[in-house]
Design a protein around this motif. Structure first.
Motif, PDB file in Angstrom:
ATOM      1  N   MET A 157       0.787  -1.056   0.080  1.00 56.52           N
ATOM      2  CA  MET A 157       0.062  -0.014  -0.032  1.00 56.52           C
ATOM      3  C   MET A 157       0.869   1.337   0.158  1.00 56.52           C
ATOM      4  O   MET A 157       2.015   1.115   0.190  1.00 56.52           O
ATOM      5  CB  MET A 157      -0.985  -0.163   1.135  1.00 56.52           C
ATOM      6  N   THR A 158       0.516   2.442  -0.402  1.00 53.50           N
ATOM      7  CA  THR A 158       1.103   3.692  -0.501  1.00 53.50           C
ATOM      8  C   THR A 158      -0.030   4.843  -0.506  1.00 53.50           C
ATOM      9  O   THR A 158      -1.173   4.457  -0.297  1.00 53.50           O
ATOM     10  CB  THR A 158       1.969   3.707  -1.493  1.00 53.50           C
ATOM     11  N   ALA A 159       0.458   5.955  -0.649  1.00 52.78           N
ATOM     12  CA  ALA A 159      -0.435   7.271  -0.342  1.00 52.78           C
ATOM     13  C   ALA A 159       0.619   8.180  -0.723  1.00 52.78           C
ATOM     14  O   ALA A 159       1.676   8.242  -1.035  1.00 52.78           O
ATOM     15  CB  ALA A 159      -0.966   7.301   0.990  1.00 52.78           C
ATOM     16  N   GLY A 160      -0.120   9.673  -0.730  1.00 54.00           N
ATOM     17  CA  GLY A 160       0.745  10.773  -0.925  1.00 54.00           C
ATOM     18  C   GLY A 160       1.650  10.932   0.460  1.00 54.00           C
ATOM     19  O   GLY A 160       1.299  10.407   1.720  1.00 54.00           O
ATOM     20  N   HIS A 161       2.349  11.777   0.162  1.00 52.96           N
ATOM     21  CA  HIS A 161       3.242  12.003   1.554  1.00 52.96           C
ATOM     22  C   HIS A 161       2.641  12.776   2.843  1.00 52.96           C
ATOM     23  O   HIS A 161       2.827  12.453   3.966  1.00 52.96           O
ATOM     24  CB  HIS A 161       4.533  12.709   1.341  1.00 52.96           C
ATOM     25  N   ASP A 162       1.439  13.441   2.342  1.00 52.49           N
ATOM     26  CA  ASP A 162       0.773  14.041   3.386  1.00 52.49           C
ATOM     27  C   ASP A 162       0.116  12.963   4.267  1.00 52.49           C
ATOM     28  O   ASP A 162      -0.174  13.339   5.411  1.00 52.49           O
ATOM     29  CB  ASP A 162      -0.247  14.986   2.813  1.00 52.49           C
ATOM     30  N   GLN A 163      -0.095  11.761   3.819  1.00 55.25           N
ATOM     31  CA  GLN A 163      -0.754  10.561   4.376  1.00 55.25           C
ATOM     32  C   GLN A 163       0.186   9.866   4.976  1.00 55.25           C
ATOM     33  O   GLN A 163       0.202   9.476   6.240  1.00 55.25           O
ATOM     34  CB  GLN A 163      -1.736   9.969   3.731  1.00 55.25           C
ATOM     35  N   LEU A 164       1.168   9.427   4.356  1.00 56.71           N
ATOM     36  CA  LEU A 164       2.417   8.649   4.662  1.00 56.71           C
ATOM     37  C   LEU A 164       3.070   9.353   5.910  1.00 56.71           C
ATOM     38  O   LEU A 164       3.272   8.418   6.919  1.00 56.71           O
ATOM     39  CB  LEU A 164       3.084   8.393   3.609  1.00 56.71           C
ATOM     40  N   PHE A 165       3.430  10.519   6.041  1.00 61.22           N
ATOM     41  CA  PHE A 165       4.579  10.734   6.721  1.00 61.22           C
ATOM     42  C   PHE A 165       3.887  10.679   8.522  1.00 61.22           C
ATOM     43  O   PHE A 165       4.400  10.274   9.179  1.00 61.22           O
ATOM     44  CB  PHE A 165       4.805  12.072   6.688  1.00 61.22           C
ATOM     45  N   PRO A 166       2.695  11.212   8.533  1.00 62.37           N
ATOM     46  CA  PRO A 166       1.882  11.117   9.897  1.00 62.37           C
ATOM     47  C   PRO A 166       1.675   9.676  10.269  1.00 62.37           C
ATOM     48  O   PRO A 166       1.934   9.549  11.452  1.00 62.37           O
ATOM     49  CB  PRO A 166       0.871  11.918   9.804  1.00 62.37           C
ATOM     50  N   PHE A 167       1.462   8.729   9.308  1.00 59.16           N
ATOM     51  CA  PHE A 167       1.203   7.274   9.659  1.00 59.16           C
ATOM     52  C   PHE A 167       2.394   6.597  10.057  1.00 59.16           C
ATOM     53  O   PHE A 167       2.485   6.017  10.908  1.00 59.16           O
ATOM     54  CB  PHE A 167       0.480   6.704   8.536  1.00 59.16           C
ATOM     55  N   VAL A 168       3.467   6.824   8.984  1.00 56.97           N
ATOM     56  CA  VAL A 168       4.678   6.162   9.317  1.00 56.97           C
ATOM     57  C   VAL A 168       5.151   6.679  10.742  1.00 56.97           C
ATOM     58  O   VAL A 168       5.838   5.931  11.560  1.00 56.97           O
ATOM     59  CB  VAL A 168       5.721   6.222   8.414  1.00 56.97           C
ATOM     60  N   ARG A 169       5.013   7.937  11.140  1.00 52.85           N
ATOM     61  CA  ARG A 169       5.613   8.477  12.244  1.00 52.85           C
ATOM     62  C   ARG A 169       4.827   7.829  13.575  1.00 52.85           C
ATOM     63  O   ARG A 169       5.361   7.516  14.490  1.00 52.85           O
ATOM     64  CB  ARG A 169       5.464   9.863  12.500  1.00 52.85           C
ATOM     65  N   GLN A 170       3.475   7.680  13.296  1.00 49.30           N
ATOM     66  CA  GLN A 170       2.527   7.228  14.379  1.00 49.30           C
ATOM     67  C   GLN A 170       2.984   5.646  14.636  1.00 49.30           C
ATOM     68  O   GLN A 170       2.994   5.181  15.681  1.00 49.30           O
ATOM     69  CB  GLN A 170       1.179   6.775  13.927  1.00 49.30           C
ATOM     70  N   LEU A 171       3.795   4.958  13.704  1.00 46.27           N
ATOM     71  CA  LEU A 171       4.135   3.655  13.929  1.00 46.27           C
ATOM     72  C   LEU A 171       5.369   3.490  14.787  1.00 46.27           C
ATOM     73  O   LEU A 171       6.115   2.575  14.854  1.00 46.27           O
ATOM     74  CB  LEU A 171       4.237   2.904  12.471  1.00 46.27           C
TER      75      LEU A 171
END
Length: 212
Positions: A133-147
């Motif tokens: 899965m993927t997304a734009g960085h606007d979604q990816l960055f906060p999600f990855v940081r949450q993890l």
């Protein structure tokens, strides 16, 4: 007769004590390369797209265990090795939980990793439990940081590399982050998850989660 009864009682007591000590050791044993969070960490909602073109949000985490890691399909070594190891270990890991166990490969290179590219990459493993899965960085960055993970583009050249975490996180069926599996860090070796250690640590992590 009384002597035989005494022996039987002593033997039974020793057996019970042995079982209790074994169970206690299983609960208190520490995983070698896994961190179990003191409290499950709730995840805020997110919006990704999987390799089938379907929307992925927090609700997709409910009712399943999820092993997730970040990477990209152009990664020369760590990503394909990690995905291959997790895909290979998934059946044995899934036997230890009562709900399905999925593997999420989260591409942090949306410019090059289209849905079609992700589909080709993930479909190679022919395993329905493995999702890209993927997304734009606007979604990816906060999600990855949450993890508790990270990524960063190294340059803007055509063949750029992406620096990213090599750890794998565990999310419970309530959609909460509960543990992180770390690769061994040895000089001269790639930081890739060790399957034998993962299989050894996984039940210890589950024991700690159940004990908590």
């Amino acid at each position: 007769m009384f002597r035989n009864l005494t022996y039987l009682l002593l033997a039974a007591g020793a057996l019970i004590a042995g079982v209790m000590l074994y169970q206690l050791s299983q609960v208190s044993a520490e995983p070698k390369l896994a961190l179990v969070y003191p409290q499950p960490r709730a995840l805020a909602d997110f919006n990704l797209t999987d390799h089938h073109g379907e929307t992925v949000n927090r609700e997709r985490l409910y009712g399943q265990w999820t092993l997730a890691f970040v990477g990209y399909t152009s990664c020369p070594d760590i990503c394909p090795l990690t995905l291959a190891k997790l895909a290979g270990a998934q059946p044995k890991l899934a036997e230890q939980v009562s709900q399905p166990l999925k593997v999420w490969f989260i591409s942090v290179d949306p410019n090059r990793d289209s849905i079609e590219q992700l589909n080709r990459y993930v479909s190679y493993f022919e395993q329905a439990s493995v999702l890209g899965m993927t997304a734009g960085h606007d979604q990816l960055f906060p999600f990855v940081r949450q993890l508790g993970l990270m990524y960063a583009l190294s340059s803007t050249s055509q063949d750029y590399l992406v620096d990213h975490s090599a750890s794998v996180v565990l999310i419970n069926p309530q959609g909460q982050l509960v543990a992180m599996f770390k690769p061994p860090m040895q000089v001269g070796e790639l930081p890739v998850i060790n399957v034998e250690q993962l299989l050894a640590d996984f039940p210890l992590v589950l024991n700690k989660l159940n004990a908590g």
